[in-house]
Design a protein around this motif. Structure first.
Motif, short mmCIF file in Angstrom:
data_model
loop_
_atom_site.label_atom_id
_atom_site.label_comp_id
_atom_site.label_asym_id
_atom_site.label_seq_id
_atom_site.Cartn_x
_atom_site.Cartn_y
_atom_site.Cartn_z
N SER A 154 1.20 -0.86 0.09
CA SER A 154 0.08 -0.55 -0.08
C SER A 154 0.80 1.43 -0.03
CB SER A 154 -0.90 0.21 1.24
OG SER A 154 -0.61 -0.24 2.31
N GLN A 155 2.47 0.93 0.95
CA GLN A 155 2.96 2.13 0.38
C GLN A 155 3.62 1.93 -0.71
OE1 GLN A 155 2.73 5.10 2.31
NE2 GLN A 155 0.60 3.67 2.98
N ASN A 156 3.00 2.17 -1.62
CA ASN A 156 4.50 1.37 -3.44
C ASN A 156 5.48 2.56 -3.27
OD1 ASN A 156 2.66 -0.84 -3.13
ND2 ASN A 156 1.56 0.36 -4.89
N ASP A 157 5.23 3.62 -2.58
CA ASP A 157 6.37 4.41 -3.44
C ASP A 157 7.62 4.51 -3.04
OD1 ASP A 157 3.80 6.32 -4.60
OD2 ASP A 157 4.26 7.81 -2.58
N GLY A 158 8.95 4.67 -3.88
CA GLY A 158 10.03 4.08 -3.92
C GLY A 158 10.69 2.80 -4.32
N GLN A 159 9.88 2.45 -4.79
CA GLN A 159 10.05 0.52 -4.25
C GLN A 159 10.42 0.12 -6.01
OE1 GLN A 159 6.59 -2.02 -4.12
NE2 GLN A 159 7.30 -2.55 -2.14
N THR A 160 11.38 -0.57 -5.89
CA THR A 160 12.27 -0.63 -7.09
C THR A 160 12.22 -1.99 -7.50
OG1 THR A 160 14.22 0.37 -6.44
CG2 THR A 160 13.86 -0.93 -7.91
N LEU A 161 11.55 -1.97 -8.76
CA LEU A 161 10.98 -2.96 -10.02
C LEU A 161 11.64 -2.79 -10.82
CD1 LEU A 161 7.36 -1.29 -9.70
CD2 LEU A 161 8.13 -2.73 -7.90
N LEU A 162 11.62 -4.43 -10.82
CA LEU A 162 12.53 -5.38 -11.92
C LEU A 162 11.46 -6.11 -13.09
CD1 LEU A 162 15.10 -6.62 -13.80
CD2 LEU A 162 14.71 -8.58 -12.28
N CYS A 163 10.84 -5.52 -14.45
CA CYS A 163 9.99 -5.95 -14.76
C CYS A 163 11.32 -6.72 -16.10
CB CYS A 163 9.10 -5.03 -15.74
SG CYS A 163 8.21 -3.89 -14.30
N LEU A 164 10.39 -7.61 -16.30
CA LEU A 164 11.00 -9.16 -18.05
C LEU A 164 10.04 -8.66 -18.79
CD1 LEU A 164 12.70 -11.36 -15.77
CD2 LEU A 164 13.82 -9.45 -16.57
N MET A 165 10.36 -8.60 -20.36
CA MET A 165 10.20 -8.36 -21.29
C MET A 165 10.35 -9.77 -22.15
SD MET A 165 10.01 -4.72 -21.54
CE MET A 165 9.30 -3.56 -20.40
N MET A 166 9.23 -10.41 -22.95
CA MET A 166 10.02 -11.84 -23.06
C MET A 166 9.78 -12.01 -24.87
SD MET A 166 10.52 -13.54 -20.07
CE MET A 166 11.22 -15.27 -20.70
N GLY A 167 10.49 -12.36 -25.52
CA GLY A 167 9.22 -12.27 -26.89
C GLY A 167 10.48 -13.85 -27.46
N SER A 168 9.63 -14.62 -28.69
CA SER A 168 10.53 -15.66 -28.66
C SER A 168 11.77 -16.04 -28.98
CB SER A 168 9.66 -16.02 -30.13
OG SER A 168 10.21 -14.98 -31.47
N HIS A 169 12.88 -14.75 -29.98
CA HIS A 169 13.69 -14.39 -30.14
C HIS A 169 14.36 -12.76 -29.32
CE1 HIS A 169 12.43 -12.26 -33.12
NE2 HIS A 169 13.63 -12.24 -33.75
N SER A 170 13.83 -12.54 -28.23
CA SER A 170 14.61 -11.53 -27.84
C SER A 170 13.78 -10.76 -26.37
CB SER A 170 14.08 -10.18 -28.64
OG SER A 170 13.91 -8.48 -27.78
N TRP A 171 14.96 -10.22 -26.11
CA TRP A 171 14.48 -10.36 -24.09
C TRP A 171 14.63 -9.06 -23.73
CZ3 TRP A 171 17.43 -13.95 -26.87
CH2 TRP A 171 16.93 -15.45 -27.18
N GLY A 172 13.83 -8.54 -22.77
CA GLY A 172 14.01 -7.10 -22.20
C GLY A 172 14.25 -7.56 -21.09
N ALA A 173 14.69 -5.78 -20.59
CA ALA A 173 14.85 -6.51 -19.04
C ALA A 173 14.45 -4.89 -18.31
CB ALA A 173 15.30 -6.92 -17.72
N MET A 174 13.36 -3.81 -17.93
CA MET A 174 13.81 -2.50 -16.89
C MET A 174 12.91 -2.92 -15.61
SD MET A 174 10.88 0.07 -18.66
CE MET A 174 9.79 -1.25 -19.21
N ILE A 175 13.98 -1.53 -15.87
CA ILE A 175 13.34 -1.28 -13.95
C ILE A 175 13.55 -0.33 -13.73
CG2 ILE A 175 15.19 -1.07 -11.69
CD1 ILE A 175 17.35 -3.33 -12.40
N LEU A 176 12.13 -0.04 -13.11
CA LEU A 176 11.34 1.05 -12.60
C LEU A 176 11.22 1.29 -10.91
CD1 LEU A 176 7.93 0.03 -14.86
CD2 LEU A 176 10.42 1.32 -15.73
N ARG A 177 11.83 2.91 -10.79
CA ARG A 177 10.95 3.05 -9.74
C ARG A 177 9.24 3.38 -9.69
NH1 ARG A 177 15.22 6.05 -7.65
NH2 ARG A 177 16.40 4.62 -7.08
N SER A 178 9.22 2.97 -8.17
CA SER A 178 7.42 3.53 -8.02
C SER A 178 7.01 4.66 -7.94
CB SER A 178 6.57 2.18 -7.28
OG SER A 178 7.19 2.04 -6.39
N LYS A 179 6.68 5.41 -8.22
CA LYS A 179 6.20 7.46 -7.25
C LYS A 179 5.03 7.13 -6.76
CE LYS A 179 8.52 10.58 -9.84
NZ LYS A 179 8.49 11.10 -10.60
#
Length: 193
Positions: free
Chosen positions: A168-193
């Motif tokens: 419930s106090q999400n502000d400032g959390q660091t999140l690792l998000c994966l994005m995946m395709g058949s031959h391509s993979w991505g990762a993004m690091i976000l901070r919730s505000k």
């Protein structure tokens, strides 16, 4: 992932302020109405705005990474399933390492992992592989919210009742998000505000 990378670079280097990203699922070749290099997109779509104006933002992009390997497209399934899984594991590892490096963070800095898979066993495997404990990994029923594979992480971040109720106090959390395709993979690091 390439769209986020482009948007972030355009804001940082070209002075642009607001970039809309729309991602869609592309129909399989056998179901396309058009020919040659043009195809009909499916009705699944998601969008977000990447902005240099951070006052109204829900998340801040701290880092991103991407890896590709065209060899996966030439494998025969299920004969070469083990090789395919190895490609995926190596691709995810490279993308995540690049994202950590870009954000100047480590896995110990990550509060929560978001994966794009509908199958919870796949998410659990990725959690273990990335050494992020299960309680810090999003395992809600993704099929309820996800409809555009390349944007599932963003959709899940916005709609996840589990993550929002447990944090419930999400502000400032660091999140690792994966994005995946058949031959391509991505990762993004976000901070919730």
């Amino acid at each position: 992932m390439p769209a986020f990378k482009f948007a972030r670079n355009a804001i940082e280097s070209e002075g642009l302020q607001n970039i809309a990203i729309v991602s869609t699922d592309c129909a399989y070749e056998r179901t396309r109405v058009a020919h040659m290099q043009l195809g009909i997109l499916s009705d699944g779509a998601a969008s977000c705005i990447v902005s240099g104006e951070s006052d109204e933002a829900q998340f801040e992009i701290l880092g991103e990474g991407q890896a590709t390997n065209q060899k996966v497209l030439h494998l025969t399934w299920p004969d070469q399933k083990a090789a395919g899984l190895q490609f995926v594991v190596n691709g995810v590892r490279k993308a995540v390492e690049k994202a950590y490096h870009d954000a100047m963070l480590t896995r110990n800095d990550v509060d929560f992992l978001f994966c794009p898979n509908i199958r919870s066993d796949s998410n659990e495997f990725l959690s273990r592989f990335l050494r992020i404990e299960r309680k810090r990994s999003y395992h809600e029923g993704l099929a309820t919210y996800s409809h555009v594979y390349s944007s599932d992480c963003l959709i899940n971040l916005v709609h996840s009742k589990l993550w929002r109720s447990k944090n419930s106090q999400n502000d400032g959390q660091t999140l690792l998000c994966l994005m995946m395709g058949s031959h391509s993979w991505g990762a993004m690091i976000l901070r919730s505000k």
